[in-house]
Design an enzyme around this catalytic site. Structure first.
Site, PDB file in Angstrom:
ATOM      1  N   THR A   1       0.825  -1.207   0.000  1.00 32.73           N
ATOM      2  CA  THR A   1       0.000   0.000   0.000  1.00 32.73           C
ATOM      3  C   THR A   1       0.861   1.260   0.000  1.00 32.73           C
ATOM      4  OG1 THR A   1      -0.090  -0.292   2.378  1.00 32.73           O
ATOM      5  CG2 THR A   1      -2.051  -0.933   1.143  1.00 32.73           C
TER       6      THR A   1
ATOM      7  N   SER B   1      18.238  -3.272   6.031  1.00 30.57           N
ATOM      8  CA  SER B   1      18.818  -2.171   5.244  1.00 30.57           C
ATOM      9  C   SER B   1      18.428  -0.819   5.832  1.00 30.57           C
ATOM     10  CB  SER B   1      18.413  -2.277   3.771  1.00 30.57           C
ATOM     11  OG  SER B   1      17.019  -2.273   3.613  1.00 30.57           O
TER      12      SER B   1
ATOM     13  N   ASP C   1       9.788   1.492   5.925  1.00 24.68           N
ATOM     14  CA  ASP C   1      10.856   0.876   6.712  1.00 24.68           C
ATOM     15  C   ASP C   1      11.637   1.908   7.510  1.00 24.68           C
ATOM     16  OD1 ASP C   1       9.962  -1.250   5.280  1.00 24.68           O
ATOM     17  OD2 ASP C   1      11.786  -1.533   4.096  1.00 24.68           O
TER      18      ASP C   1
ATOM     19  N   TYR D   1       8.028  -6.926  -8.247  1.00 19.92           N
ATOM     20  CA  TYR D   1       7.729  -5.697  -7.506  1.00 19.92           C
ATOM     21  C   TYR D   1       7.509  -4.540  -8.484  1.00 19.92           C
ATOM     22  CZ  TYR D   1       8.454  -1.870  -4.124  1.00 19.92           C
ATOM     23  OH  TYR D   1       8.325  -0.746  -3.350  1.00 19.92           O
TER      24      TYR D   1
END
Ligand code: ADP
Ligand code: MG
Length: 388
Positions: free
Chosen positions: A38, A131, A175, A225
């Protein structure tokens, strides 16, 4: 017992550079509770920071150089002049850090020459965002070293910039925001359009999250992706909205022109945004059964409409269904981009260790693979401390 990453980073610094470090930055990995695929549709996500952290010990260098070492390759110090930071050729893992330094300098932060040592308890490549933890840990350490504190959103966006431009991963903002702004005992409801963050309390210690790693990461992830992103753009255009965030299920079902595949992709994104908001509301009222049910629905939507699951992720979710509420499992779903990575279970805390043992045994019987797993709750975000 292995000492935590914070201790190991300081030790690695001393053993590598033969002197003590001055600042210790650290930042957590994250789990996304719900709201998958999303973020790049301007939608909602609900991640939280986990207890596992990446730590980076730093100290100023007399010369204007950058020296980097990681536990991954303890003997190999990556070194380049600060003046060449934008162009220095460095190994893949160091590019995340290079990007952070580049952006800090661009922003006018006075970054001196420095040495750094990295240690981490966030498993790399496990869908827990090691990461982002790496980028944010360095950003935090350099805040200490340079004496300038950044706005929290600015730090997260700087880390994302490093990932885009130096690691060449076109990630969303989830993230880095989770790693920077994570708060003990809270999830973060993040509006990816406005970048507003609303903390959602984890109200009951009677429930925990069990994270189970499939142990696989299928190579189609990157290409698929990009395809999903493009399909979302096409679906939004066909629906006449700026992004799928603005579309409703009614709009979708009444549209005639959408190709079946775009219809399903859009249905996932639109319904997932709704589930994410509903889940935040359920957690606010301690409706754990509802939150768990929404997790299962999210997984089925990712599996059937968005087609980003895989056999191993599905196996872990099926095992959760079989264990069921009698065993204390309320919900389960894949977390992260898909095609491997991890599954999370919402479990009764008292049953979590038993569920962990049963699920890993069942997964091994079904797939022949060992699942690394841990039990967690929302933990604190990034920070920096001055060492004595
Ligand atoms: P994830 O973020 O899901 O863990 P990524 O592929 O995005 O997976 O990031 C993993 C990469 O980040 C590793 O391959 C490595 O280059 C880098 N990385 C993560 N943690 C460390 C570390 N402690 N030391 C050096 N590099 C690291
Ligand atoms: Mg990552």
């Amino acid at each position: 017992m292995v000492p935590p990453a914070t201790d190991r980073a300081a030790q690695l610094f001393t053993s590598t550079y033969q002197r003590p470090a001055r600042w210790l930055g650290s930042a957590p990995g994250r789990v996304n509770f719900i709201g998958e695929h999303t973020d790049y549709n301007d939608g909602f996500v609900l991640p939280f920071a986990i207890g596992q952290r990446t730590a980076i010990a730093v100290a100023e260098e007399e010369e204007p150089v950058v020296k980097l070492v990681s536990e991954f390759a303890p003997g190999e110090v990556v070194e380049f002049p600060l003046a060449e930071v934008t162009s220095a050729a460095v190994p893949g893992w160091a590019r995340y850090l290079q990007g952070v330094v580049v952006r800090l300098v661009e922003k006018g932060v006075r970054v001196p020459g420095f040495a750094a040592a990295v240690a981490s308890d966030v498993p790399a490549g496990g869908g827990l965002s090691s990461s982002a933890a790496l980028e944010v840990a360095l950003g935090s350490a350099l805040e200490g070293l340079s004496g300038s504190r950044l706005d929290r959103a600015e730090l997260a966006l700087l880390a994302q910039w490093a990932e885009h431009h130096y690691a060449k991963v076109p990630c969303g903002i989830m993230d880095q925001f989770a790693s920077v702004m994570g708060r003990e005992g809270h999830l973060l409801l993040l509006d990816c359009r406005t970048q507003e963050v609303q903390p959602i309390a984890w109200r009951d210690d009677g429930f925990s999250i069990l994270v189970l790693n499939t142990g696989v990461s299928h190579s189609l992830a990157g290409g698929e992706y990009a395809k999903r992103r493009e399909q979302c753009t096409l679906a939004a255009r066909a629906l006449g909205v700026a992004s799928l965030r603005d579309a409703t299920l009614e709009q979708l079902t009444s549209s005639r022109s959408l190709a079946p595949i775009l219809f399903r992709r859009a249905r996932h994104v639109i319904s997932e945004n709704e589930r994410t908001l509903q889940c935040a509301a359920a957690l606010e009222t301690s409706d754990w059964e509802r939150a768990g049910a929404l997790m299962f629905e999210s997984h089925y939507s990712l599996r059937d409409d968005y087609e980003v699951s895989c056999a191993e992720l599905d196996a872990l979710v099926e095992i959760a269904e079989q264990l069921g509420e009698e065993r204390g499992v309320l919900g389960a779903r894949m977390t992260g981009g898909g095609f491997g990575g991890s599954v999370i279970y919402l479990v009764a805390a008292a049953a979590a260790a038993e569920v962990q043992a049963l699920a890993t045994a069942a997964y091994e019987r079904r797939t022949g693979r060992v699942s690394r797993s841990f039990i967690t709750r929302p933990a604190a975000g990034a920070g920096v401390q001055e060492l004595a």
